[in-house]
Motif scaffolding. Structure first.
Motif, PDB file in Angstrom:
ATOM      1  N   TYR A 139      -6.904  -3.085  -2.524  1.00  0.00           N
ATOM      2  CA  TYR A 139      -8.296  -2.925  -2.108  1.00  0.00           C
ATOM      3  C   TYR A 139      -9.113  -4.198  -2.267  1.00  0.00           C
ATOM      4  CZ  TYR A 139      -6.706   1.845  -2.233  1.00  0.00           C
ATOM      5  OH  TYR A 139      -5.984   2.977  -2.016  1.00  0.00           O
TER       6      TYR A 139
ATOM      7  N   SER B  76      -5.370   5.539   6.600  1.00  0.00           N
ATOM      8  CA  SER B  76      -5.736   4.598   7.648  1.00  0.00           C
ATOM      9  C   SER B  76      -4.676   3.507   7.786  1.00  0.00           C
ATOM     10  CB  SER B  76      -7.101   3.981   7.340  1.00  0.00           C
ATOM     11  OG  SER B  76      -7.423   2.996   8.282  1.00  0.00           O
ATOM     12  N   ARG B  77      -4.268   2.954   6.665  1.00  0.00           N
ATOM     13  CA  ARG B  77      -3.249   1.895   6.662  1.00  0.00           C
ATOM     14  C   ARG B  77      -1.916   2.448   7.173  1.00  0.00           C
ATOM     15  NH1 ARG B  77      -2.355  -3.325   6.551  1.00  0.00           N
ATOM     16  NH2 ARG B  77      -0.631  -3.995   5.262  1.00  0.00           N
ATOM     17  N   GLN B  78      -1.575   3.648   6.756  1.00  0.00           N
ATOM     18  CA  GLN B  78      -0.322   4.272   7.180  1.00  0.00           C
ATOM     19  C   GLN B  78      -0.292   4.442   8.710  1.00  0.00           C
ATOM     20  OE1 GLN B  78       0.214   8.405   6.087  1.00  0.00           O
ATOM     21  NE2 GLN B  78       2.348   8.006   5.547  1.00  0.00           N
TER      22      GLN B  78
ATOM     23  N   PRO C 107       0.848  -1.189   0.000  1.00  0.00           N
ATOM     24  CA  PRO C 107       0.000   0.000   0.000  1.00  0.00           C
ATOM     25  C   PRO C 107       0.879   1.234   0.000  1.00  0.00           C
ATOM     26  CG  PRO C 107       0.185  -0.814   2.199  1.00  0.00           C
ATOM     27  CD  PRO C 107       0.915  -1.796   1.303  1.00  0.00           C
TER      28      PRO C 107
ATOM     29  N   TRP D  48      -5.172   4.911   2.255  1.00  0.00           N
ATOM     30  CA  TRP D  48      -3.756   4.842   2.605  1.00  0.00           C
ATOM     31  C   TRP D  48      -3.524   5.494   3.982  1.00  0.00           C
ATOM     32  CZ3 TRP D  48       0.531   2.695   3.058  1.00  0.00           C
ATOM     33  CH2 TRP D  48       1.673   3.380   3.447  1.00  0.00           C
TER      34      TRP D  48
ATOM     35  N   ARG E 280     -10.108   1.734   4.314  1.00  0.00           N
ATOM     36  CA  ARG E 280      -9.447   1.261   3.094  1.00  0.00           C
ATOM     37  C   ARG E 280      -8.478   2.288   2.516  1.00  0.00           C
ATOM     38  NH1 ARG E 280     -13.441  -2.550  -0.085  1.00  0.00           N
ATOM     39  NH2 ARG E 280     -14.856  -3.128   1.580  1.00  0.00           N
TER      40      ARG E 280
ATOM     41  N   LEU F  71       0.404   1.080  10.258  1.00  0.00           N
ATOM     42  CA  LEU F  71       1.817   0.733  10.071  1.00  0.00           C
ATOM     43  C   LEU F  71       2.695   1.534  11.024  1.00  0.00           C
ATOM     44  CD1 LEU F  71       1.954   0.561   6.175  1.00  0.00           C
ATOM     45  CD2 LEU F  71       2.235  -1.355   7.764  1.00  0.00           C
TER      46      LEU F  71
ATOM     47  N   TYR G 294      -9.718  -6.458   0.977  1.00  0.00           N
ATOM     48  CA  TYR G 294     -10.578  -6.097   2.087  1.00  0.00           C
ATOM     49  C   TYR G 294     -11.887  -6.869   2.019  1.00  0.00           C
ATOM     50  CZ  TYR G 294      -7.555  -2.116   3.068  1.00  0.00           C
ATOM     51  OH  TYR G 294      -6.492  -1.324   3.380  1.00  0.00           O
TER      52      TYR G 294
ATOM     53  N   THR H 116     -15.638  -4.082   5.318  1.00  0.00           N
ATOM     54  CA  THR H 116     -14.648  -3.090   5.758  1.00  0.00           C
ATOM     55  C   THR H 116     -15.095  -1.702   5.333  1.00  0.00           C
ATOM     56  OG1 THR H 116     -12.883  -4.725   5.500  1.00  0.00           O
ATOM     57  CG2 THR H 116     -12.219  -2.413   5.642  1.00  0.00           C
TER      58      THR H 116
END
Length: 105
Positions: A41, A57-59, A32, A55, A53, A62, A44, A48
């Motif tokens: 994507y 949120s994912r960042q 991602p 970046w 979904r 991480l 998911y 979800t």
């Protein structure tokens, strides 16, 4: 002695003896990024929420996981050469890490 992997929240034996310790984190980020994470994507679940979904949120996830590990060396797997690596992982640079994307091979 062969190397061993130990999962614990307690000090390792060599830490207790005052020997140097190097903490290594190898983390697969599943490609991602802020530029080209389109294929991710599809992994998911339909339930979800769209907000999870993104970046951003994912960042954030991480960042929490990587910085909490407090590793001396971090190897990021599946980072995209198309991404803006420094921007996508700015939180690592702000914490004092340095890095670059290395080519396969």
């Amino acid at each position: 002695q062969p190397p061993r992997v130990t999962f614990t929240n307690e000090p390792l034996p060599h830490q207790a003896q005052g020997q140097p310790v190097v903490r290594l984190l190898s983390y697969n980020v599943l490609l991602p990024n802020s530029v080209d994470g389109w294929w991710l994507y599809k992994t998911y679940l339909p339930s979800t929420p769209d907000s999870a979904r993104t970046w951003a949120s994912r960042q954030a996830l991480l960042q929490d996981a990587m910085l909490e590990a407090d590793a001396d060396v971090v190897c990021i797997q599946e980072a995209s050469g198309k991404s803006e690596f420094r921007k996508d992982f700015e939180f690592m640079f702000e914490r004092g890490y340095d890095g670059e994307i290395a080519a396969k091979g």
